[in-house]
Design a protein around this motif. Structure first.
Motif, PDB file in Angstrom:
ATOM      1  N   VAL A  51       0.837  -1.203   0.000  1.00  0.00           N
ATOM      2  CA  VAL A  51       0.000   0.000   0.000  1.00  0.00           C
ATOM      3  C   VAL A  51       0.872   1.254   0.000  1.00  0.00           C
ATOM      4  O   VAL A  51       0.588   2.222  -0.708  1.00  0.00           O
ATOM      5  CB  VAL A  51      -0.979  -0.017   1.192  1.00  0.00           C
ATOM      6  CG1 VAL A  51      -1.741   1.280   1.283  1.00  0.00           C
ATOM      7  CG2 VAL A  51      -1.935  -1.187   1.080  1.00  0.00           C
ATOM      8  N   SER A  52       1.958   1.225   0.767  1.00  0.00           N
ATOM      9  CA  SER A  52       2.875   2.372   0.792  1.00  0.00           C
ATOM     10  C   SER A  52       3.475   2.620  -0.582  1.00  0.00           C
ATOM     11  O   SER A  52       3.609   3.767  -1.016  1.00  0.00           O
ATOM     12  CB  SER A  52       3.995   2.127   1.803  1.00  0.00           C
ATOM     13  OG  SER A  52       3.487   2.072   3.095  1.00  0.00           O
ATOM     14  N   SER A  53       3.810   1.547  -1.264  1.00  0.00           N
ATOM     15  CA  SER A  53       4.356   1.674  -2.611  1.00  0.00           C
ATOM     16  C   SER A  53       3.330   2.276  -3.564  1.00  0.00           C
ATOM     17  O   SER A  53       3.660   3.134  -4.395  1.00  0.00           O
ATOM     18  CB  SER A  53       4.789   0.297  -3.108  1.00  0.00           C
ATOM     19  OG  SER A  53       5.188   0.359  -4.446  1.00  0.00           O
ATOM     20  N   MET A  54       2.086   1.849  -3.445  1.00  0.00           N
ATOM     21  CA  MET A  54       1.026   2.402  -4.293  1.00  0.00           C
ATOM     22  C   MET A  54       0.865   3.898  -4.044  1.00  0.00           C
ATOM     23  O   MET A  54       0.723   4.685  -4.984  1.00  0.00           O
ATOM     24  CB  MET A  54      -0.295   1.689  -4.022  1.00  0.00           C
ATOM     25  CG  MET A  54      -0.332   0.243  -4.456  1.00  0.00           C
ATOM     26  SD  MET A  54      -1.805  -0.614  -3.876  1.00  0.00           S
ATOM     27  CE  MET A  54      -2.939  -0.247  -5.201  1.00  0.00           C
ATOM     28  N   LEU A  55       0.907   4.293  -2.775  1.00  0.00           N
ATOM     29  CA  LEU A  55       0.775   5.715  -2.441  1.00  0.00           C
ATOM     30  C   LEU A  55       1.950   6.521  -2.995  1.00  0.00           C
ATOM     31  O   LEU A  55       1.766   7.627  -3.505  1.00  0.00           O
ATOM     32  CB  LEU A  55       0.667   5.893  -0.933  1.00  0.00           C
ATOM     33  CG  LEU A  55      -0.663   5.451  -0.319  1.00  0.00           C
ATOM     34  CD1 LEU A  55      -0.551   5.378   1.190  1.00  0.00           C
ATOM     35  CD2 LEU A  55      -1.768   6.390  -0.733  1.00  0.00           C
ATOM     36  N   ASP A  56       3.154   5.964  -2.884  1.00  0.00           N
ATOM     37  CA  ASP A  56       4.334   6.650  -3.419  1.00  0.00           C
ATOM     38  C   ASP A  56       4.218   6.851  -4.928  1.00  0.00           C
ATOM     39  O   ASP A  56       4.583   7.910  -5.456  1.00  0.00           O
ATOM     40  CB  ASP A  56       5.605   5.876  -3.096  1.00  0.00           C
ATOM     41  CG  ASP A  56       5.990   5.968  -1.637  1.00  0.00           C
ATOM     42  OD1 ASP A  56       5.590   6.953  -0.976  1.00  0.00           O
ATOM     43  OD2 ASP A  56       6.683   5.062  -1.144  1.00  0.00           O
ATOM     44  N   LYS A  57       3.709   5.844  -5.619  1.00  0.00           N
ATOM     45  CA  LYS A  57       3.559   5.954  -7.071  1.00  0.00           C
ATOM     46  C   LYS A  57       2.537   7.021  -7.442  1.00  0.00           C
ATOM     47  O   LYS A  57       2.740   7.776  -8.403  1.00  0.00           O
ATOM     48  CB  LYS A  57       3.167   4.608  -7.670  1.00  0.00           C
ATOM     49  CG  LYS A  57       4.307   3.615  -7.692  1.00  0.00           C
ATOM     50  CD  LYS A  57       3.864   2.275  -8.201  1.00  0.00           C
ATOM     51  CE  LYS A  57       4.989   1.272  -8.064  1.00  0.00           C
ATOM     52  NZ  LYS A  57       4.554  -0.091  -8.395  1.00  0.00           N
TER      53      LYS A  57
END
Length: 84
Positions: A51-57
């Motif tokens: 989820v953190s990766s999705m938010l960063d993207k």
């Protein structure tokens, strides 16, 4: 309605980008809800990096503001760490 070919093309391109951005923003919101509704701490710890990766993207592509992404990541990690 647009009077120039370039303006018509820009309208079509903006619509396509809007749909693309909405798809990724909605799938990220769904992942956040899934993480918040998870009862198992181990499962939540596995979901948090995704989820953190999705938010960063989303922040990198200017779909959401970078501060909003940071605030959401902070809130989610607090939630996961407070689980029993």
């Amino acid at each position: 309605m647009a009077n120039h070919k370039s303006a018509e093309k820009r309208i079509r391109a903006n619509d396509a980008k809007r749909l693309h951005n909405r798809y990724y923003a909605k799938s990220t919101r769904t992942a956040i809800k899934a993480l918040n509704n998870t009862e198992n701490k181990e499962e939540a710890k596995k979901l948090l990096p995704k989820v953190s990766s999705m938010l960063d993207k989303l922040a990198k592509r200017n779909i959401i503001h970078k501060n909003k992404a940071s605030n959401l990541k902070s809130q989610l990690s607090k939630h996961v760490n407070s689980m029993k």
